[in-house]
Write an enzyme that holds these catalytic residues in place. Structure first.
Site: not given
Length: 475
Positions: A173, A248, A282, A379
Site C-alpha cells: 500500500k 522505520e 526522515c 518532528e
C-alpha cells in the site's frame, strides 16, 4: 482527470465498492487524480491471488527471480522521465530531484536485491566426523509493505524489492497522497515477467486498508515506514498475531558542527540536509548544533546560502524547493513556526507561507530555543530548522540525545578520534561524518528509541523477509 486502479493478480481493477479519494497536486492545489479507497473486499482478492502465486514464485529458481527483478530495474530506468513527472506532480518535489535521486534509487533497489539474492549464502557448522548443521532460509509467505508519501517510489521499492527477491508475495500500500508511481509500477512488473499475484498494490487510507493489511491473518510480516504514532498502532496490532514487524519511523536529527570542521563543506551540506525535498525526508537534519566559537560565522554563512534557495513550480528546473505534499501538512508546518515564536524563538529567515496556488513554504531558520521545547522535540517534517550553540563535546552529545528520536546524526569535525567518540555516544541508528545521505545498500538502515525497530537494507532486509530453518545431519 485520471482515475487510477488497484493492481491485483496481474490486472488493474477498480475498487469493488467504487469509492475514490481525490488526489491533490501540491504544486497547483488542484485535483490531479482519483485514487481507490480500497476495502476488505479488495484485500480478499489480493490475498487469494497471493496464495495462488506463492508456490510458483517461492519455488522459482533464484536466478530466474533475479532476472525478473533486473528486468524491472531496466524498465524503471527506461521509463525514468514518465515516473519522475508523475512523482513530481504527485508529491510536489522538483522534477529535477525526482529524476536525479528518487527514480534512479528505486531502480538501484531492485538491481541490488536482484544481485544480492543470487549471492546470499547460508551458514554451516561442521562437527568433524559427527554431524553437519546448516541453516537455510525460506520466504515468510505473504507480506504487507506500507510506504510513506515523501519518497514515494524510492521507499516503496526499498520494501518490496527484498521481499520479492526472497520469494515472498507482496500486498503493498503506497500513501494515498502519492499513489501514482506505485500505480505505474504494476504495469512495469507485469512487463518484466513477474507472475500474476506476486505483487499486488492496493490504494487507500492507512486507517482502513492499511490497517486491514496489518490485521489480516495471512500477512506474516509487516514492513512499515511512516509516523511514530501510526507505527505504534501497526506494531501493537502485528504483535498480537506474533508477526514479524519492521518499523522505520520519525526523526529529529541533529547536525553537530565542531569548530575544527571544514566550514565551507559543513555549511553547504547542512543547507542540503535541512531543505532537500522541502525538508520532507526522515533523515533531514532539523536541529543544527554549532560550537560557540564558530556559531556567528556559521550562522552568517548558512543564512546567506538560504537566501539562494528558490522555492517554486516543481516543473521549473530553477526551483530548489517545490511544494509541501498537502494543505494539511502546510498548516502543520506553519503551526510549528508560530509555536516556535511563542516559545521564544527568533525567526532568522523565512517563516511564511508563499502566496501562490499550491502548498509552498519558505525555508525557515529559528534560533534562541531551549533544547527541551516542543519545537526542538517534535518532528515537523518540513523546511524548518533550529540553530543552537554548544560549549564542548559533552554538551553537544547531551543536546543531540535529548529527544525521544534516534534515527540519524551528522557530525562535522577534522578530528578522527572525536568523530569516533561522538559517533559512539550519540543515540542514532545512522551516523554520517563529514557527509550526509551517502548511501550503501549493503549496510543496515534504521533507528533507535522512537525512530523504530528492526533494520532494512542489505542482508538485514533479506533476513527479515525470510525464516531460518536449521537442518542437522548425523554423519
Amino acid at each position: 482527470m485520471q482515475k487510477i486502479q488497484n493492481f491485483v493478480n496481474g490486472e488493474y481493477r477498480d475498487p469493488i465498492k467504487g469509492d475514490y479519494i481525490e488526489n491533490i497536486e501540491p504544486g497547483t492545489g488542484k485535483v490531479f487524480a482519483q485514487v481507490p479507497n480500497s476495502t476488505q473486499e479488495d484485500l480478499d482478492l489480493a490475498v487469494e491471488a497471493s496464495k495462488e502465486a506463492f508456490p510458483v514464485w517461492s519455488r522459482m529458481a533464484v536466478d530466474k527471480r533475479s532476472r525478473i527483478l533486473h528486468k524491472l530495474a531496466d524498465l524503471i530506468d527506461y521509463n525514468l522521465d514518465d515516473l519522475a513527472l508523475m512523482e513530481s506532480r504527485d508529491n510536489g518535489k522538483p522534477l529535477w530531484l525526482a529524476k536525479a535521486v528518487d527514480i534512479p534509487r528505486a531502480s538501484a533497489n531492485f538491481r541490488f536485491y536482484a544481485s544480492a539474492i543470487v549471492n546470499f549464502s547460508s551458514e554451516a557448522q561442521v562437527s568433524e566426523g559427527f554431524m553437519v548443521n546448516y541453516t537455510r532460509r525460506s520466504p515468510v509467505g505473504i507480506v504487507g509493505c506500507i510506504s510513506p508519501w515523501n519518497l514515494p517510489l524510492y521507499l516503496f521499492s526499498w520494501k518490496i524489492a527484498p521481499a520479492l527477491a526472497m520469494g515472498n508475495c507482496v500486498i503493498a500500500k503506497p500513501s494515498e497522497l502519492t499513489p501514482m508511481t506505485a500505480f505505474l509500477l504494476g504495469k512495469l512488473s507485469k512487463d518484466a515477467g513477474m507472475p500474476n499475484g506476486v505483487l499486488n498494490i492496493l490504494h487507500g487510507e492507512g486507517k482502513s486498508i492499511g490497517q486491514a493489511i496489518v490485521e489480516h491473518e495471512v500477512t506474516k510480516a509487516i514492513s512499515f515506514t511512516g509516523g511514530t504514532a501510526t507505527g505504534r498502532i501497526v506494531g501493537a496490532t502485528a504483535s498480537q498475531q506474533f508477526k514479524k514487524v519492521s518499523l522505520e519511523l520519525g526523526g529529529k536529527n541533529p547536525n553537530i558542527i565542531f569548530a575544527d570542521c571544514d566550514l565551507d563543506e559543513a555549511v553547504k551540506t547542512s543547507v542540503k540536509s535541512s531543505f532537500t525535498n522541502q525538508g520532507e525526508i526522515c533523515l533531514c537534519g532539523s536541529r543544527i548544533l554549532v560550537e560557540d566559537s564558530i556559531y556567528d560565522e556559521f550562522k552568517a554563512r548558512f543564512l546567506k546560502e538560504c537566501e539562494k534557495i528558490v522555492v517554486g513550480d516543481p516543473m521549473n528546473a530553477k526551483s530548489i524547493m517545490g511544494a509541501l505534499v498537502s494543505e494539511d501538512h502546510l498548516n502543520k508546518v506553519d503551526s510549528y513556526v508560530l509555536l516556535a515564536k511563542e516559545e521564544g524563538g527568533k525567526v532568522l529567515h523565512g517563516g511564511n507561507r508563499i502566496a501562490r496556488e499550491g502548498f509552498y513554504y519558505e525555508p525557515t531558520v529559528i534560533e534562541g530555543l531551549d533544547k527541551n521545547c516542543r519545537t526542538n522535540q517534535e518532528e515537523i517534517f518540513g523546511p524548518v530548522v533550529t540553530l543552537n550553540k554548544f560549549k564542548n563535546e559533552e554538551e553537544a552529545i547531551d543536546i543531540a540525545n535529548s529527544t525521544r528520536y534516534g534515527l540519524s546524526c551528522t557530525i562535522w569535525t577534522s578530528d578522527l578520534k572525536r568523530a569516533h567518540r561522538v559517533s559512539h555516544a550519540v543515540q542514532s541508528g545512522i551516523i554520517w561524518v563529514n557527509c550526509w545521505l551517502v548511501r550503501d545498500l549493503r549496510t543496515p538502515f534504521g533507528g533507535m528509541k522512537d525512530s523504530g525497530i528492526g533494520r532494512e537494507g542489505g542482508n538485514e532486509a533479506l533476513r527479515f523477509f525470510s525464516e531460518p530453518q536449521n537442518v542437522c545431519i548425523k554423519l
